[in-house]
Design a protein around this motif. Structure first.
Motif, PDB file in Angstrom:
ATOM      1  N   GLN A 194      45.350  46.079  46.581  1.00 26.31           N
ATOM      2  CA  GLN A 194      46.116  45.212  45.634  1.00 26.31           C
ATOM      3  C   GLN A 194      44.973  44.453  45.112  1.00 26.31           C
ATOM      4  OE1 GLN A 194      48.844  42.973  47.320  1.00 26.31           O
ATOM      5  NE2 GLN A 194      49.880  41.694  45.483  1.00 26.31           N
TER       6      GLN A 194
ATOM      7  N   GLU B 118      49.232  45.748  40.944  1.00 25.31           N
ATOM      8  CA  GLU B 118      50.070  45.457  42.276  1.00 25.31           C
ATOM      9  C   GLU B 118      50.161  46.376  43.221  1.00 25.31           C
ATOM     10  OE1 GLU B 118      50.528  48.613  38.838  1.00 25.31           O
ATOM     11  OE2 GLU B 118      51.141  46.888  38.788  1.00 25.31           O
TER      12      GLU B 118
ATOM     13  N   LYS C 252      55.685  48.024  41.400  1.00 25.13           N
ATOM     14  CA  LYS C 252      56.073  47.386  40.864  1.00 25.13           C
ATOM     15  C   LYS C 252      57.438  46.901  40.650  1.00 25.13           C
ATOM     16  CE  LYS C 252      53.168  50.070  37.342  1.00 25.13           C
ATOM     17  NZ  LYS C 252      52.188  50.269  35.755  1.00 25.13           N
TER      18      LYS C 252
END
Length: 170
Positions: free
Chosen positions: A20, A36, A55
């Motif tokens: 991430q 994301e 997402k």
């Protein structure tokens, strides 16, 4: 190249890594940061890897036709053969980069075997998607996401402890 990932699961079927907000460096040298959380599924026997991106509108999958992965002390490595599949949250499947594959097949002199394997991988991926085989099933991918979140929290807590210890030692 993804510069920072955590191992989420390593089992007989696949290796799962999570990342991430990590830097991605493309072969062209261009770099960017992921936005994301993403889980990457690597296979020792399959000629593809799968990235699940979480997402706001749902899970997007990006599937790379590639050689099976190998892991050495340096990194997870594989050869990307250009062909890709994108799967949208609504189930829509799009095969990408056919022209790039055809161009590179000639330019890089892909063998007939590699061309057959790559095309078979596209068919295999479509079957997995249709059958909702892991990681295209909600259960597996969400369990892996929960594990990844726990790993991130653990590393955040470790960082905080180290910062407290550094301040204390000054």
């Amino acid at each position: 190249m993804w510069t920072n990932s955590f191992v989420v699961d390593d089992n007989e079927s696949y290796l799962v890594t999570g990342n991430q907000r990590t830097k991605v460096i493309e072969s062209s040298g261009r770099s960017w940061y992921t936005k994301e959380p993403a889980l990457c599924y690597f296979f020792e026997k399959e000629w593809f890897n799968i990235i699940a991106m979480f997402k706001k509108d749902g899970i997007h999958y990006y599937c790379n036709v590639s050689s099976p992965y190998v892991y050495d002390s340096e990194a997870i490595k594989y050869i990307d053969y250009d062909l890709d599949i994108r799967v949208y949250p609504n189930g829509r499947i799009v095969v990408l980069d056919r022209k790039e594959f055809e161009t590179n097949s000639k330019k890089l002199n892909y063998s007939e075997d590699i061309i057959k394997i790559a095309n078979h991988a596209i068919s295999e991926l479509k079957s997995w998607i249709k059958e909702k085989r892991p990681p295209f099933d909600d259960v597996t991918v969400n369990l892996n996401l929960e594990t990844f979140k726990k790993i991130l929290n653990y590393h955040k807590e470790l960082k905080e402890i180290k910062n407290i210890e550094r301040k204390r030692d000054k």
